[in-house]
Design an enzyme around this catalytic site. Sequence first.
Site, short mmCIF file in Angstrom:
data_model
loop_
_atom_site.label_atom_id
_atom_site.label_comp_id
_atom_site.label_asym_id
_atom_site.label_seq_id
_atom_site.Cartn_x
_atom_site.Cartn_y
_atom_site.Cartn_z
N ASP A 90 1.41 -1.39 14.67
CA ASP A 90 1.92 -0.17 15.32
C ASP A 90 2.03 -0.38 16.83
O ASP A 90 3.01 0.05 17.46
CB ASP A 90 0.98 1.01 15.02
CG ASP A 90 0.72 1.18 13.53
OD1 ASP A 90 1.66 0.95 12.75
OD2 ASP A 90 -0.41 1.52 13.15
N TYR A 122 0.83 -1.21 0.00
CA TYR A 122 0.00 0.00 0.00
C TYR A 122 0.86 1.26 0.00
O TYR A 122 0.43 2.34 0.38
CB TYR A 122 -1.04 0.02 1.12
CG TYR A 122 -0.67 -0.52 2.47
CD1 TYR A 122 0.29 0.11 3.26
CD2 TYR A 122 -1.31 -1.64 2.99
CE1 TYR A 122 0.61 -0.37 4.51
CE2 TYR A 122 -1.00 -2.12 4.26
CZ TYR A 122 -0.04 -1.48 5.01
OH TYR A 122 0.27 -1.95 6.27
N THR A 158 6.63 -10.18 12.77
CA THR A 158 5.56 -10.10 13.78
C THR A 158 4.48 -11.16 13.60
O THR A 158 3.85 -11.57 14.57
CB THR A 158 4.91 -8.71 13.75
OG1 THR A 158 4.41 -8.45 12.42
CG2 THR A 158 5.93 -7.63 14.12
N SER A 159 4.25 -11.60 12.38
CA SER A 159 3.22 -12.62 12.13
C SER A 159 3.62 -13.44 10.92
O SER A 159 3.77 -12.91 9.83
CB SER A 159 1.86 -11.96 11.91
OG SER A 159 1.95 -10.94 10.92
N VAL A 161 17.07 -18.00 17.31
CA VAL A 161 15.75 -17.75 16.73
C VAL A 161 14.69 -18.45 17.57
O VAL A 161 14.86 -19.61 17.96
CB VAL A 161 15.67 -18.29 15.28
CG1 VAL A 161 14.33 -17.93 14.65
CG2 VAL A 161 16.82 -17.75 14.43
#
Length: 361
Positions: free
Chosen positions: A246, A121, A179-180, A229
């Site tokens: 965020d 985006y 993060t995902s 990791v």
Amino acid sequence: MSSPRVLSIQSHMVSGYCGNKAATFPLQLLGFDVDVMNTVNFSNHTGYPSWTGERATGEHLLQLYKGLQTNGLVEYTHILTGYIGSAQNLSAVTEIIAQLRTHGDPFFVLDPVMGDNGQLYVHSDVIPLYRKLMKYANAITPNQFEAEILADKKITDVKSCLEVLDILHTTGVENVVITSVSLLPSDVAAHAAHWHPHHHHHHKDEETTEPSMYCVCSSKGDQDETKKVFAIGFPTYDGYFTGTGDLFSALLVAWLDEALVEAQPPAKAGSAYGLGSKEMHTPLVRACVKVVATMKAVVLRSYLAQMGITSGGQLDRTQASSAAVIKRCELRLIQSKKDIEQPDEQGVEAVELSWIEKGKH
């Protein structure tokens, strides 16, 4: 001792919790003074049917920095960047960060906000600029799509995820948090570096062919230090969520700061998070466990509120085009004050990953 002070450069919404609105409150709760520099100033986030407002220009951001500098207000302990938008703005932010580094050694957490779910985006001309900016970062927090874009490699399993982490570390960034990431639990179990009862007990569940979502964090220090990791699983909900990335990055600033301070005395070994007492945890994984614990609580609270407005049914995407519905889908951030200050780590387990895949029993 003075409070840590962070400059947070990202978007701003008058209403709702995205960008700086999602980052400021948690950071303040966790003891940070927060200076915000807004890359956009919108009435609401762009998931609504409409919005008004304006985007900052690179010149505008540099002007704001000049004002801070003139008044001696640029002594920051931390920098956080989120949605920056254009290549022009990213060039300006890179210049600001380079200058801030001459005023000390601020710890820089970079969230390379470019897209999600396979879709950019922002304009693709920001990609090479983000790769350059990464060399200044102490930690980066891309989602799976952004990590794939930055590394120019797809993540399809644990092995390719480890390869992507390696590529991202080569830019010089010490702490990488995807993060995902969608991974098979059986694949995560097969690459677990240590056996412990959890794996044995849930072995049947891990044979599922349904992927689960994980936060995967990797820290790599000096040249001779091996990379460590960890994968931390978390539940997902079929809801409408904006601003979670965020919030994640802001929480990481605070908890990683605490974990690094705690790690300065002789390194602690512990049995937390399902590993044996002889196993060392990195500051990064200790921080990520706390971040995921808070995220779980905030997302669940937000989801339950969404369920309430859909009479217990799933949130239909056609409903999500209604401003009234989206308003009630905003993150329940203020209501989660306790979860931000004291994350409940119960059930949040970090599994250390190894390149060596174990045979399936």
